[in-house]
Design a protein around this motif. Sequence first.
Motif, short mmCIF file in Angstrom:
data_model
loop_
_atom_site.label_atom_id
_atom_site.label_comp_id
_atom_site.label_asym_id
_atom_site.label_seq_id
_atom_site.Cartn_x
_atom_site.Cartn_y
_atom_site.Cartn_z
N HIS A 1 8.36 -3.05 11.09
CA HIS A 1 7.31 -4.04 11.31
C HIS A 1 6.11 -3.71 10.45
O HIS A 1 5.80 -2.54 10.21
N ALA A 2 5.43 -4.75 10.00
CA ALA A 2 4.21 -4.56 9.23
C ALA A 2 3.17 -5.54 9.75
O ALA A 2 3.49 -6.68 10.11
N LEU A 3 1.93 -5.10 9.80
CA LEU A 3 0.82 -5.97 10.17
C LEU A 3 0.17 -6.45 8.88
O LEU A 3 -0.29 -5.65 8.07
N LYS B 1 -2.52 4.69 12.42
CA LYS B 1 -2.50 5.63 13.54
C LYS B 1 -2.61 4.88 14.87
O LYS B 1 -1.92 5.20 15.83
N LYS B 2 -3.48 3.85 14.91
CA LYS B 2 -3.65 3.09 16.16
C LYS B 2 -2.42 2.26 16.50
O LYS B 2 -2.03 2.15 17.65
N PHE B 3 -1.83 1.62 15.48
CA PHE B 3 -0.63 0.82 15.67
C PHE B 3 0.55 1.62 15.15
O PHE B 3 1.08 1.34 14.08
N HIS C 1 3.42 -0.60 9.45
CA HIS C 1 2.65 -0.54 8.22
C HIS C 1 1.50 -1.54 8.33
O HIS C 1 1.62 -2.55 9.03
N VAL C 2 0.42 -1.30 7.64
CA VAL C 2 -0.72 -2.21 7.64
C VAL C 2 -1.02 -2.61 6.20
O VAL C 2 -1.11 -1.75 5.32
N VAL C 3 -1.13 -3.91 5.96
CA VAL C 3 -1.41 -4.45 4.64
C VAL C 3 -2.60 -5.40 4.76
O VAL C 3 -2.65 -6.22 5.69
N ILE C 4 -3.55 -5.29 3.84
CA ILE C 4 -4.72 -6.17 3.83
C ILE C 4 -4.58 -7.14 2.68
O ILE C 4 -4.40 -6.74 1.53
N VAL C 5 -4.68 -8.44 2.99
CA VAL C 5 -4.45 -9.51 2.02
C VAL C 5 -5.60 -10.50 2.09
O VAL C 5 -6.10 -10.79 3.18
N GLY C 6 -6.01 -11.02 0.95
CA GLY C 6 -7.06 -12.04 0.93
C GLY C 6 -6.51 -13.41 1.32
O GLY C 6 -5.39 -13.77 0.96
N GLN C 7 -7.27 -14.15 2.09
CA GLN C 7 -6.89 -15.50 2.50
C GLN C 7 -7.18 -16.45 1.35
O GLN C 7 -8.33 -16.65 0.98
N ARG C 8 -6.15 -17.01 0.77
CA ARG C 8 -6.30 -17.93 -0.36
C ARG C 8 -5.75 -19.29 0.00
O ARG C 8 -4.93 -19.43 0.89
#
Length: 183
Positions: A64-66, A91-93, A97-104
Amino acid sequence: MSAARAKLVPRKPGRPAFSALENQVAQALHDLESNSNELRADLKELKVVSVRDVVVPAKPQSRHALVIFVPYPQLKAFHKIQKRLVHELEKKFSGKHVVIVGQRRILKKPSKTDRNPLKQKRPRSRTLTAVHDALLDDLVYPTDITGKRTRYRLNGSVQYKVYLDKKEQSNTCLLYTSPSPRD
């Protein structure tokens, strides 16, 4: 909880309410802002548009990835603290994996039969191809993409090979796959 809600971009009327996952991420960002001295100043003005839980297929088992969508103007500020922020959120989740993406935004291709034609020419940054390429850049952010190859298979599927910078390739896991061709 209301202090954590300040980390979410307000939604327009008629849109669905925030999900439990979005509230959890907002609470985690608020906790990081209040507890971490080094991230406090950087996280103060940053907000989140939405969060999605994505299943990433992998060989032994799927993961899973956020995917955290942030306002595009704030993307550079998130990039400044992305390494520390992603580490703390992973660490919290745990197990995700955590991925940061710009809202386009993708604007449709103009045609002669449109009821509401665009007042001006569609910018290149709003095309489907440009938005998908920018999304791929966001997914592999700390590294640079050095090459891309597209392979069209006989069964109609499309395979995209993305070559990353050799220096940082070992540190990055590539999450992007496209099951169908772009229109």
